[in-house]
Design a protein around this motif. Structure first.
Motif, mmCIF file in Angstrom:
data_model
loop_
_atom_site.group_PDB
_atom_site.id
_atom_site.type_symbol
_atom_site.label_atom_id
_atom_site.label_comp_id
_atom_site.label_asym_id
_atom_site.label_seq_id
_atom_site.Cartn_x
_atom_site.Cartn_y
_atom_site.Cartn_z
ATOM 1 N N PHE A 46 124.710 -55.864 -13.815
ATOM 2 C CA PHE A 46 125.320 -54.890 -14.721
ATOM 3 C C PHE A 46 124.262 -54.308 -15.640
ATOM 4 N N VAL A 47 124.324 -53.007 -15.826
ATOM 5 C CA VAL A 47 123.397 -52.316 -16.727
ATOM 6 C C VAL A 47 124.142 -51.781 -17.949
ATOM 7 N N ALA A 48 125.212 -51.032 -17.697
ATOM 8 C CA ALA A 48 125.955 -50.412 -18.797
ATOM 9 C C ALA A 48 127.353 -50.056 -18.324
ATOM 10 N N GLY A 49 128.280 -49.998 -19.276
ATOM 11 C CA GLY A 49 129.647 -49.619 -18.948
ATOM 12 C C GLY A 49 130.267 -48.823 -20.061
ATOM 13 N N ILE A 50 131.267 -48.034 -19.718
ATOM 14 C CA ILE A 50 131.933 -47.185 -20.702
ATOM 15 C C ILE A 50 133.428 -47.189 -20.408
ATOM 16 N N THR A 51 134.228 -47.284 -21.462
ATOM 17 C CA THR A 51 135.678 -47.280 -21.286
ATOM 18 C C THR A 51 136.154 -45.923 -20.790
ATOM 19 N N ARG A 52 137.386 -45.904 -20.345
ATOM 20 C CA ARG A 52 137.871 -44.696 -19.659
ATOM 21 C C ARG A 52 137.912 -43.480 -20.559
ATOM 22 N N ASN A 53 138.099 -43.690 -21.843
ATOM 23 C CA ASN A 53 138.117 -42.552 -22.770
ATOM 24 C C ASN A 53 136.775 -42.347 -23.473
ATOM 25 N N GLY A 55 135.345 -44.289 -25.557
ATOM 26 C CA GLY A 55 135.302 -44.768 -26.917
ATOM 27 C C GLY A 55 134.404 -45.968 -27.144
ATOM 28 N N ARG A 56 134.169 -46.752 -26.105
ATOM 29 C CA ARG A 56 133.329 -47.936 -26.248
ATOM 30 C C ARG A 56 132.339 -48.013 -25.100
ATOM 31 N N THR A 57 131.136 -48.496 -25.453
ATOM 32 C CA THR A 57 130.092 -48.668 -24.461
ATOM 33 C C THR A 57 129.528 -50.082 -24.560
ATOM 34 N N TYR A 58 129.030 -50.570 -23.447
ATOM 35 C CA TYR A 58 128.490 -51.922 -23.377
ATOM 36 C C TYR A 58 127.207 -51.885 -22.564
ATOM 37 N N TYR A 59 126.260 -52.744 -22.954
ATOM 38 C CA TYR A 59 124.947 -52.735 -22.317
ATOM 39 C C TYR A 59 124.466 -54.152 -22.033
ATOM 40 N N ALA A 60 123.691 -54.272 -20.964
ATOM 41 C CA ALA A 60 122.962 -55.513 -20.746
ATOM 42 C C ALA A 60 121.885 -55.633 -21.817
ATOM 43 N N ASP A 61 121.570 -56.858 -22.188
ATOM 44 C CA ASP A 61 120.560 -57.060 -23.233
ATOM 45 C C ASP A 61 119.223 -56.443 -22.854
ATOM 46 N N SER A 62 118.919 -56.427 -21.575
ATOM 47 C CA SER A 62 117.617 -55.939 -21.112
ATOM 48 C C SER A 62 117.432 -54.433 -21.315
#
Length: 127
Positions: A46-53, A55-62
């Motif tokens: 996993f590198v990064a993800g974003i919610t469907r709208n 509104g929120r994003t998530y990232y791998a620590d690297s």
């Protein structure tokens, strides 16, 4: 359903690339989107993800602080802006879609939890 990723290429360490992934055949705004990568001999991560709208994003620590994921629901497209690239970022990058009509606050980070995948685009970072 098709997910078409593009934007990969060869770049020197410290450089930038912007990946795009255009989706078709699905209700794009009902899906959370993720970017994963796979280097030779390694598992897909996993590198990064974003919610469907969006509104929120998530990232791998690297990649935190260097990569930015965004989306344009009107254009059925998700982006990954990659800055300060390192040789360790060399991999095939994949976009993936996770049906999330009733989930607005989280993004899955396991590859086997995603419903659809693109073919990938190669990013090579030279030292």
């Amino acid at each position: 359903v098709q997910l078409q990723a593009c934007g990969g290429g060869l770049v020197q360490a410290g450089g930038s690339l912007r990946l795009s992934c255009e989706a078709s055949g699905l209700s794009f705004s009902s899906y959370a989107m993720g970017w994963f990568r796979q280097a030779p001999g390694n598992e897909r991560e996993f590198v990064a993800g974003i919610t469907r709208n969006g509104g929120r994003t998530y990232y791998a620590d690297s990649v935190k602080g260097r990569f930015t994921i965004s989306r344009d629901n009107a254009k059925y497209t998700v982006f990954l802006q990659m800055n300060t690239l390192k040789p360790a970022d060399t991999a095939v990058y994949f976009c993936a879609a996770d049906w999330a009509l009733f989930r607005d606050y989280d993004v899955k980070d396991q590859a086997d939890e995603y419903d659809y995948w693109g073919l990938g685009t190669l990013v090579t970072v030279s030292s």
